[in-house]
Design a protein around this motif. Structure first.
Motif, PDB file in Angstrom:
ATOM      1  N   LYS A  13      13.358   8.858  16.048  1.00 53.42           N
ATOM      2  CA  LYS A  13      12.935   8.347  17.357  1.00 53.42           C
ATOM      3  C   LYS A  13      11.449   8.619  17.600  1.00 53.42           C
ATOM      4  O   LYS A  13      10.961   9.724  17.404  1.00 53.42           O
ATOM      5  CB  LYS A  13      13.765   9.001  18.463  1.00 53.42           C
ATOM      6  CG  LYS A  13      13.454   8.447  19.847  1.00 53.42           C
ATOM      7  CD  LYS A  13      14.371   9.053  20.896  1.00 53.42           C
ATOM      8  CE  LYS A  13      14.062   8.472  22.276  1.00 53.42           C
ATOM      9  NZ  LYS A  13      14.954   9.041  23.320  1.00 53.42           N
ATOM     10  N   GLY A  14      10.759   7.562  18.017  1.00 56.85           N
ATOM     11  CA  GLY A  14       9.340   7.697  18.350  1.00 56.85           C
ATOM     12  C   GLY A  14       8.412   7.722  17.168  1.00 56.85           C
ATOM     13  O   GLY A  14       7.201   7.911  17.335  1.00 56.85           O
ATOM     14  N   LYS A  15       8.944   7.523  15.946  1.00 53.36           N
ATOM     15  CA  LYS A  15       8.100   7.510  14.750  1.00 53.36           C
ATOM     16  C   LYS A  15       7.501   6.116  14.561  1.00 53.36           C
ATOM     17  O   LYS A  15       8.231   5.138  14.373  1.00 53.36           O
ATOM     18  CB  LYS A  15       8.925   7.873  13.510  1.00 53.36           C
ATOM     19  CG  LYS A  15       9.580   9.255  13.582  1.00 53.36           C
ATOM     20  CD  LYS A  15       8.556  10.361  13.508  1.00 53.36           C
ATOM     21  CE  LYS A  15       9.247  11.729  13.444  1.00 53.36           C
ATOM     22  NZ  LYS A  15       8.282  12.842  13.384  1.00 53.36           N
ATOM     23  N   HIS A  16       6.189   6.024  14.622  1.00 58.01           N
ATOM     24  CA  HIS A  16       5.521   4.743  14.447  1.00 58.01           C
ATOM     25  C   HIS A  16       4.603   4.838  13.230  1.00 58.01           C
ATOM     26  O   HIS A  16       3.489   5.339  13.322  1.00 58.01           O
ATOM     27  CB  HIS A  16       4.710   4.380  15.693  1.00 58.01           C
ATOM     28  CG  HIS A  16       5.544   4.281  16.934  1.00 58.01           C
ATOM     29  ND1 HIS A  16       6.598   3.402  17.063  1.00 58.01           N
ATOM     30  CD2 HIS A  16       5.499   4.976  18.101  1.00 58.01           C
ATOM     31  CE1 HIS A  16       7.153   3.542  18.250  1.00 58.01           C
ATOM     32  NE2 HIS A  16       6.507   4.491  18.892  1.00 58.01           N
ATOM     33  N   PRO A  17       5.088   4.379  12.070  1.00 57.32           N
ATOM     34  CA  PRO A  17       4.318   4.537  10.834  1.00 57.32           C
ATOM     35  C   PRO A  17       3.089   3.644  10.808  1.00 57.32           C
ATOM     36  O   PRO A  17       3.005   2.634  11.524  1.00 57.32           O
ATOM     37  CB  PRO A  17       5.314   4.130   9.751  1.00 57.32           C
ATOM     38  CG  PRO A  17       6.234   3.171  10.444  1.00 57.32           C
ATOM     39  CD  PRO A  17       6.360   3.674  11.843  1.00 57.32           C
ATOM     40  N   ASP A  18       2.135   4.003   9.948  1.00 58.21           N
ATOM     41  CA  ASP A  18       0.924   3.182   9.771  1.00 58.21           C
ATOM     42  C   ASP A  18       1.282   1.827   9.192  1.00 58.21           C
ATOM     43  O   ASP A  18       2.204   1.687   8.382  1.00 58.21           O
ATOM     44  CB  ASP A  18      -0.061   3.887   8.835  1.00 58.21           C
ATOM     45  CG  ASP A  18      -0.665   5.137   9.441  1.00 58.21           C
ATOM     46  OD1 ASP A  18      -0.686   5.216  10.685  1.00 58.21           O
ATOM     47  OD2 ASP A  18      -1.090   6.028   8.678  1.00 58.21           O
ATOM     48  N   SER A  19       0.522   0.830   9.618  1.00 61.95           N
ATOM     49  CA  SER A  19       0.746  -0.520   9.109  1.00 61.95           C
ATOM     50  C   SER A  19      -0.524  -1.331   9.247  1.00 61.95           C
ATOM     51  O   SER A  19      -1.254  -1.203  10.238  1.00 61.95           O
ATOM     52  CB  SER A  19       1.885  -1.202   9.878  1.00 61.95           C
ATOM     53  OG  SER A  19       2.073  -2.525   9.430  1.00 61.95           O
ATOM     54  N   GLY A  20      -0.763  -2.164   8.244  1.00 63.49           N
ATOM     55  CA  GLY A  20      -1.902  -3.066   8.295  1.00 63.49           C
ATOM     56  C   GLY A  20      -1.542  -4.341   9.032  1.00 63.49           C
ATOM     57  O   GLY A  20      -0.683  -4.337   9.929  1.00 63.49           O
ATOM     58  N   PHE A  21      -2.170  -5.449   8.644  1.00 67.73           N
ATOM     59  CA  PHE A  21      -1.869  -6.716   9.319  1.00 67.73           C
ATOM     60  C   PHE A  21      -0.388  -7.047   9.212  1.00 67.73           C
ATOM     61  O   PHE A  21       0.238  -7.512  10.171  1.00 67.73           O
ATOM     62  CB  PHE A  21      -2.713  -7.842   8.712  1.00 67.73           C
ATOM     63  CG  PHE A  21      -2.496  -9.168   9.377  1.00 67.73           C
ATOM     64  CD1 PHE A  21      -3.217  -9.529  10.494  1.00 67.73           C
ATOM     65  CD2 PHE A  21      -1.541 -10.066   8.898  1.00 67.73           C
ATOM     66  CE1 PHE A  21      -3.007 -10.742  11.131  1.00 67.73           C
ATOM     67  CE2 PHE A  21      -1.328 -11.284   9.520  1.00 67.73           C
ATOM     68  CZ  PHE A  21      -2.061 -11.623  10.639  1.00 67.73           C
ATOM     69  N   ALA A  22       0.192  -6.828   8.032  1.00 68.64           N
ATOM     70  CA  ALA A  22       1.625  -7.028   7.833  1.00 68.64           C
ATOM     71  C   ALA A  22       2.269  -5.681   7.529  1.00 68.64           C
ATOM     72  O   ALA A  22       1.738  -4.910   6.723  1.00 68.64           O
ATOM     73  CB  ALA A  22       1.877  -8.007   6.686  1.00 68.64           C
ATOM     74  N   ASN A  23       3.371  -5.373   8.194  1.00 71.33           N
ATOM     75  CA  ASN A  23       4.047  -4.118   7.878  1.00 71.33           C
ATOM     76  C   ASN A  23       4.884  -4.285   6.612  1.00 71.33           C
ATOM     77  O   ASN A  23       5.015  -5.394   6.065  1.00 71.33           O
ATOM     78  CB  ASN A  23       4.889  -3.631   9.060  1.00 71.33           C
ATOM     79  CG  ASN A  23       6.008  -4.611   9.426  1.00 71.33           C
ATOM     80  OD1 ASN A  23       6.675  -5.176   8.578  1.00 71.33           O
ATOM     81  ND2 ASN A  23       6.204  -4.798  10.737  1.00 71.33           N
ATOM     82  N   ALA A  24       5.483  -3.175   6.150  1.00 68.77           N
ATOM     83  CA  ALA A  24       6.207  -3.210   4.875  1.00 68.77           C
ATOM     84  C   ALA A  24       7.395  -4.156   4.913  1.00 68.77           C
ATOM     85  O   ALA A  24       7.707  -4.822   3.915  1.00 68.77           O
ATOM     86  CB  ALA A  24       6.667  -1.798   4.515  1.00 68.77           C
TER      87      ALA A  24
ATOM     88  N   LYS B 176       0.852  -1.191   0.000  1.00 66.68           N
ATOM     89  CA  LYS B 176       0.000   0.000   0.000  1.00 66.68           C
ATOM     90  C   LYS B 176       0.891   1.245   0.000  1.00 66.68           C
ATOM     91  O   LYS B 176       2.096   1.178   0.253  1.00 66.68           O
ATOM     92  CB  LYS B 176      -0.911   0.016   1.235  1.00 66.68           C
ATOM     93  CG  LYS B 176      -1.716  -1.263   1.441  1.00 66.68           C
ATOM     94  CD  LYS B 176      -2.755  -1.470   0.356  1.00 66.68           C
ATOM     95  CE  LYS B 176      -3.590  -2.716   0.653  1.00 66.68           C
ATOM     96  NZ  LYS B 176      -4.605  -2.965  -0.400  1.00 66.68           N
ATOM     97  N   MET B 177       0.264   2.396  -0.246  1.00 65.00           N
ATOM     98  CA  MET B 177       1.026   3.640  -0.287  1.00 65.00           C
ATOM     99  C   MET B 177       1.653   3.964   1.069  1.00 65.00           C
ATOM    100  O   MET B 177       2.754   4.505   1.152  1.00 65.00           O
ATOM    101  CB  MET B 177       0.122   4.790  -0.742  1.00 65.00           C
ATOM    102  CG  MET B 177      -0.227   4.754  -2.225  1.00 65.00           C
ATOM    103  SD  MET B 177       1.251   4.814  -3.288  1.00 65.00           S
ATOM    104  CE  MET B 177       1.939   6.407  -2.827  1.00 65.00           C
TER     105      MET B 177
END
Length: 341
Positions: free
Chosen positions: A228-239, A208-209
């Motif tokens: 530090k502290g950056k938590h990117p969006d992720s679905g069931f499986a991350n990139a 996904k984008m």
């Protein structure tokens, strides 16, 4: 006329004739011998040239005729086979050593510098269902067979460098025999697990984008600087998990096909095909070994609470929110969120 007079006359008339005949005969024999020697030398030169041409053709891989039957029976030396052996020994074997020691050492250094990725809000104590029992069985079936193939493959490829010089010939022969036997028999288990994993998990592995941002901030695993502290969006499986899945899918296919080609002598493949299968098998194994080490590091020591998922099928709710927030929001919204009793 007396006898003395006759003797003088004979000497004057006959001796020159005899001497001339001897000289002519000698010169003729000398010429004949010289001609014979010249002919013999020419024949020897021709024979040497013929032998040189023959062996030059043999070394070049030209085909001839033999009474043996089968694929490439008329070829004494296969050039492609020799070249493939050089590639394997001079390039693939060192690359495999780098894949094991280099990647492991790099993550070890990263761990001591960065430390693990902690849960920002700690453990909640609430466990959310993430994997079914079938998924767990499939995962460990794949994991154990893959590790078995990796360990035995490393012995086969690298054992002559780090083990053979330090043990007796008998022990080395036994180690290779056991390693090769295990490798051949574990292979079908890996193939079956690979097929099931690809079929069952592929729908969850489409990119996904938002996966691009995951790569840009290194998944939120960096504990210093602007990341530090950056938590990117992720679905069931991350990139990262998706990249691992598609690497295993593509290069696992190469390993399965090339492994079948190598382990079944009844196929009677030409040497070129067998050597190509060996090089593809080793190259694909190097890539999978490197990614396997990364996967194990990420799941065990770099991600706090990550290994719990594959031990019980449940993950801590705060872990789900931090590492797979889009998936958590989805199951919470559609009512499929299930807690452990």
């Amino acid at each position: 006329m007396n006898f003395k007079s006759l003797g003088r006359l004979f000497s004057v008339l006959v001796f020159p004739l005899v001497l001339t005949s001897v000289l002519v005969t000698g010169l003729g024999m000398s010429a004949t011998v010289s001609a014979a020697d010249g002919q013999t030398s020419q024949q020897m030169a021709n024979a040497k040239t013929s032998d040189a041409d023959l062996w030059r053709a043999v070394k070049a891989g030209d085909s001839g005729f033999t009474t043996a039957q089968g694929v490439e029976a008329n070829v004494l030396i296969n050039v492609v086979g020799n070249q493939g052996t050089i590639i394997k020994n001079e390039y693939l074997t060192p690359a495999m050593a780098v894949a094991v020691l280099g990647v492991f050492a790099a993550f070890l250094v990263f761990y001591f510098v960065n430390g693990p990725s902690k849960l920002s809000n700690g453990f909640s104590g609430k466990m959310v269902l993430r994997w079914s029992k079938a998924d767990l069985i499939l995962h460990w079936m794949m994991a154990i067979s893959c590790l078995g193939l990796i360990l035995t493959g490393l012995i086969i490829m690298l054992g002559k460098h780090f083990l053979q010089p330090y043990v007796s010939d008998g022990i080395w022969a036994a180690v290779i025999l056991v390693g090769k036997t295990i490798h051949d028999w574990v292979g079908p288990i890996f193939m079956a697990a690979w097929v099931l994993c690809v079929v069952k998990w592929m729908p969850m592995q489409t990119f996904k984008m938002y996966d691009l941002k995951w790569f840009l901030v290194v998944g939120g695993y960096i504990n210093f600087g602007p990341f530090k502290g950056k938590h990117p969006d992720s679905g069931f499986a991350n990139a990262g998990e998706k990249m691992w899945f598609w690497t295993l899918t593509i290069f696992g296919l190469f390993i399965c096909v090339s492994g079948i080609m190598l382990v079944l002598p009844g196929l009677e493949l030409p040497r070129e095909a067998s050597m190509a299968a060996l090089l593809i098998h080793a190259s694909s194994a190097i890539i999978i070994i490197a990614f396997t080490i990364v996967h194990i590091w990420m799941a065990t020591v770099l991600s706090e609470g990550g290994i719990d998922c594959m031990k019980s099928g449940y993950c801590d709710e705060n872990w789900a929110v931090q590492h797979h927030n889009l998936w958590y929001d989805e199951i919470k919204e559609n009512g499929t969120l299930e807690y452990k009793d």
